[in-house]
Design a protein around this motif. Sequence first.
Motif, PDB file in Angstrom:
ATOM      1  N   THR A  25       0.829  -1.201   0.000  1.00  0.00           N
ATOM      2  CA  THR A  25       0.000   0.000   0.000  1.00  0.00           C
ATOM      3  C   THR A  25       0.868   1.257   0.000  1.00  0.00           C
ATOM      4  O   THR A  25       0.580   2.238  -0.694  1.00  0.00           O
ATOM      5  CB  THR A  25      -0.937   0.015   1.227  1.00  0.00           C
ATOM      6  OG1 THR A  25      -1.785  -1.141   1.182  1.00  0.00           O
ATOM      7  CG2 THR A  25      -1.791   1.264   1.258  1.00  0.00           C
ATOM      8  N   TRP A  26       1.949   1.218   0.777  1.00  0.00           N
ATOM      9  CA  TRP A  26       2.871   2.355   0.761  1.00  0.00           C
ATOM     10  C   TRP A  26       3.519   2.495  -0.616  1.00  0.00           C
ATOM     11  O   TRP A  26       3.598   3.602  -1.162  1.00  0.00           O
ATOM     12  CB  TRP A  26       3.939   2.189   1.842  1.00  0.00           C
ATOM     13  CG  TRP A  26       5.231   2.894   1.539  1.00  0.00           C
ATOM     14  CD1 TRP A  26       6.447   2.338   1.308  1.00  0.00           C
ATOM     15  CD2 TRP A  26       5.422   4.315   1.395  1.00  0.00           C
ATOM     16  NE1 TRP A  26       7.388   3.298   1.025  1.00  0.00           N
ATOM     17  CE2 TRP A  26       6.782   4.520   1.069  1.00  0.00           C
ATOM     18  CE3 TRP A  26       4.579   5.422   1.480  1.00  0.00           C
ATOM     19  CZ2 TRP A  26       7.322   5.784   0.852  1.00  0.00           C
ATOM     20  CZ3 TRP A  26       5.116   6.685   1.253  1.00  0.00           C
ATOM     21  CH2 TRP A  26       6.474   6.856   0.963  1.00  0.00           C
ATOM     22  N   VAL A  27       3.951   1.385  -1.199  1.00  0.00           N
ATOM     23  CA  VAL A  27       4.657   1.433  -2.475  1.00  0.00           C
ATOM     24  C   VAL A  27       3.785   2.040  -3.571  1.00  0.00           C
ATOM     25  O   VAL A  27       4.245   2.893  -4.342  1.00  0.00           O
ATOM     26  CB  VAL A  27       5.145   0.022  -2.874  1.00  0.00           C
ATOM     27  CG1 VAL A  27       5.638   0.013  -4.313  1.00  0.00           C
ATOM     28  CG2 VAL A  27       6.252  -0.437  -1.938  1.00  0.00           C
ATOM     29  N   GLY A 143       1.075  -8.059  -1.569  1.00  0.00           N
ATOM     30  CA  GLY A 143       1.499  -6.943  -2.397  1.00  0.00           C
ATOM     31  C   GLY A 143       0.605  -6.755  -3.611  1.00  0.00           C
ATOM     32  O   GLY A 143       0.279  -5.621  -3.995  1.00  0.00           O
ATOM     33  N   VAL A 144       0.197  -7.869  -4.218  1.00  0.00           N
ATOM     34  CA  VAL A 144      -0.723  -7.798  -5.364  1.00  0.00           C
ATOM     35  C   VAL A 144      -2.063  -7.216  -4.923  1.00  0.00           C
ATOM     36  O   VAL A 144      -2.658  -6.365  -5.604  1.00  0.00           O
ATOM     37  CB  VAL A 144      -0.913  -9.193  -5.987  1.00  0.00           C
ATOM     38  CG1 VAL A 144      -1.970  -9.151  -7.084  1.00  0.00           C
ATOM     39  CG2 VAL A 144       0.410  -9.720  -6.532  1.00  0.00           C
ATOM     40  N   LEU A 145      -2.558  -7.671  -3.759  1.00  0.00           N
ATOM     41  CA  LEU A 145      -3.818  -7.154  -3.227  1.00  0.00           C
ATOM     42  C   LEU A 145      -3.730  -5.642  -3.004  1.00  0.00           C
ATOM     43  O   LEU A 145      -4.670  -4.899  -3.317  1.00  0.00           O
ATOM     44  CB  LEU A 145      -4.144  -7.858  -1.914  1.00  0.00           C
ATOM     45  CG  LEU A 145      -5.377  -7.360  -1.151  1.00  0.00           C
ATOM     46  CD1 LEU A 145      -6.632  -7.589  -1.979  1.00  0.00           C
ATOM     47  CD2 LEU A 145      -5.493  -8.067   0.199  1.00  0.00           C
ATOM     48  N   GLY A 150      -5.165  -0.252  -4.154  1.00  0.00           N
ATOM     49  CA  GLY A 150      -4.635   1.090  -4.367  1.00  0.00           C
ATOM     50  C   GLY A 150      -5.158   1.708  -5.647  1.00  0.00           C
ATOM     51  O   GLY A 150      -5.495   2.902  -5.685  1.00  0.00           O
ATOM     52  N   ALA A 151      -5.248   0.911  -6.696  1.00  0.00           N
ATOM     53  CA  ALA A 151      -5.795   1.416  -7.955  1.00  0.00           C
ATOM     54  C   ALA A 151      -7.266   1.791  -7.793  1.00  0.00           C
ATOM     55  O   ALA A 151      -7.721   2.810  -8.339  1.00  0.00           O
ATOM     56  CB  ALA A 151      -5.634   0.358  -9.046  1.00  0.00           C
ATOM     57  N   ALA A 152      -7.996   0.995  -7.015  1.00  0.00           N
ATOM     58  CA  ALA A 152      -9.427   1.273  -6.819  1.00  0.00           C
ATOM     59  C   ALA A 152      -9.634   2.549  -6.022  1.00  0.00           C
ATOM     60  O   ALA A 152     -10.502   3.372  -6.349  1.00  0.00           O
ATOM     61  CB  ALA A 152     -10.079   0.091  -6.106  1.00  0.00           C
ATOM     62  N   THR A 153      -8.846   2.738  -4.950  1.00  0.00           N
ATOM     63  CA  THR A 153      -9.009   3.948  -4.128  1.00  0.00           C
ATOM     64  C   THR A 153      -8.590   5.193  -4.899  1.00  0.00           C
ATOM     65  O   THR A 153      -9.188   6.262  -4.757  1.00  0.00           O
ATOM     66  CB  THR A 153      -8.183   3.839  -2.835  1.00  0.00           C
ATOM     67  OG1 THR A 153      -6.809   3.573  -3.164  1.00  0.00           O
ATOM     68  CG2 THR A 153      -8.717   2.736  -1.947  1.00  0.00           C
ATOM     69  N   MET A 164      -4.800   5.084   2.576  1.00  0.00           N
ATOM     70  CA  MET A 164      -3.932   4.378   3.519  1.00  0.00           C
ATOM     71  C   MET A 164      -4.615   4.199   4.873  1.00  0.00           C
ATOM     72  O   MET A 164      -4.414   3.199   5.562  1.00  0.00           O
ATOM     73  CB  MET A 164      -2.603   5.120   3.656  1.00  0.00           C
ATOM     74  CG  MET A 164      -1.799   5.129   2.344  1.00  0.00           C
ATOM     75  SD  MET A 164      -0.499   6.356   2.283  1.00  0.00           S
ATOM     76  CE  MET A 164       0.851   5.452   3.042  1.00  0.00           C
ATOM     77  N   ALA A 165      -5.454   5.158   5.248  1.00  0.00           N
ATOM     78  CA  ALA A 165      -6.198   5.030   6.501  1.00  0.00           C
ATOM     79  C   ALA A 165      -7.204   3.892   6.432  1.00  0.00           C
ATOM     80  O   ALA A 165      -7.382   3.127   7.401  1.00  0.00           O
ATOM     81  CB  ALA A 165      -6.905   6.351   6.823  1.00  0.00           C
TER      82      ALA A 165
END
Length: 396
Positions: A25-27, A143-145, A150-153, A164-165
């Motif tokens: 998520t950070w990456v 990592g894949v998840l 991340g793309a969805a948010t 991230m929250a």
Amino acid sequence: MNDSLRGARIATFVYFSLCGTLMGTWVVNIPAVEERVGITHATLGGLLVLLGLGAFIGMQVAGPLTDRLGARVVVPATGVLGSAALVLPGLPRDPWTLAGALLVFGFCNGCLDVSMNAHAVHVEKAYGRPVMSAFHATFSVGGVLAAVVGAATASAGLSPAAGMAVMGALGIATALISARALLPTAPIPVKAETGPVPAPERRRTGRRIWILAALALMVMLCEGAANDWSALHLKDVLGAPASTAAFAYGTFAATMTIGRLLADRLVARFGSMAILRYGAATAGVGITIVTVAPWIWAAFAGWALFGLGLSGCVPQLFSAAGHADPAAAGANVSRVAGLGYVGMLAGPAVIGWLTHMVALNHAFVLLILLCAITAVAAGILRTGSDRTPEPAHSAH
């Protein structure tokens, strides 16, 4: 096999996935955070060193703490702390605040990494057969998840801090819900009547742990180099389009994940020494192909072999460190994981430094040498103390 042991294994999968998801998520939010703070790539690179430093310190703290308090306490606690700290890098608007946020997040993530690996060693000991590699594969799945979420948010218009929250809140809930399934104690307790371990035996164990740590550094340096330089190799050396070059890392990561899903069965059949030796040799062949490949398809094949060969190496080293002394599994894993993490961080930098003197593909000769050294030194796993013991009767 009883339900509690099966539940502990499932919970371990969950925590490995959680750790991979937090880091992933950070990456995926790095570009947005970089733009928000208004820093250059060079400044970001310096700040990422603090993330690694925090992780290294956290690993050294969490290892002995896990031995003392037990994984059932430390793993969920660090899972909660890591999930809560995930939002921190999304909040800053200046480099100094981001530096502190990355140091804290790295520390929490390093604590979770070592404590969950120490618990995985106990689960493997209770099972009486190799299960470590599958846990590490689940980290990659996390990592894949993270990339998907991340793309969805991002498409939903959420800011990095908000996305991230949300992931952090889900992580806290996951860590708390899974806590009860963890093993309360190591499956093979150290008997008090055996007395203190003789000094020569302690020295032998300590020496072997540092050898395992050195091998972890070499293997993870190779992995770190692939993470950052595989796509650039196809683009800069072979002239591949950026869209094609991006698949170089994807190929490496995919074969590494597949290899880790298969490695436990191979370890059970051939032994951990064979997996480390022939895995490193396969990786050496793969990176050799990459170094000399004149065609894009050959480079893809080389990166695929490189990932497949490396896939089972790190889990065997972590497992061997944990099994060397059940009473100090956390501390031993922290040493191996900590030095390995240094290698992961150093890999991209070392290759980058070498490119000032030679072409990028020629710099990969260093990776060939490291794979060869690892294959030769794999005999460190030959001794009986690093074999997965038979499970205790109470566990079945």
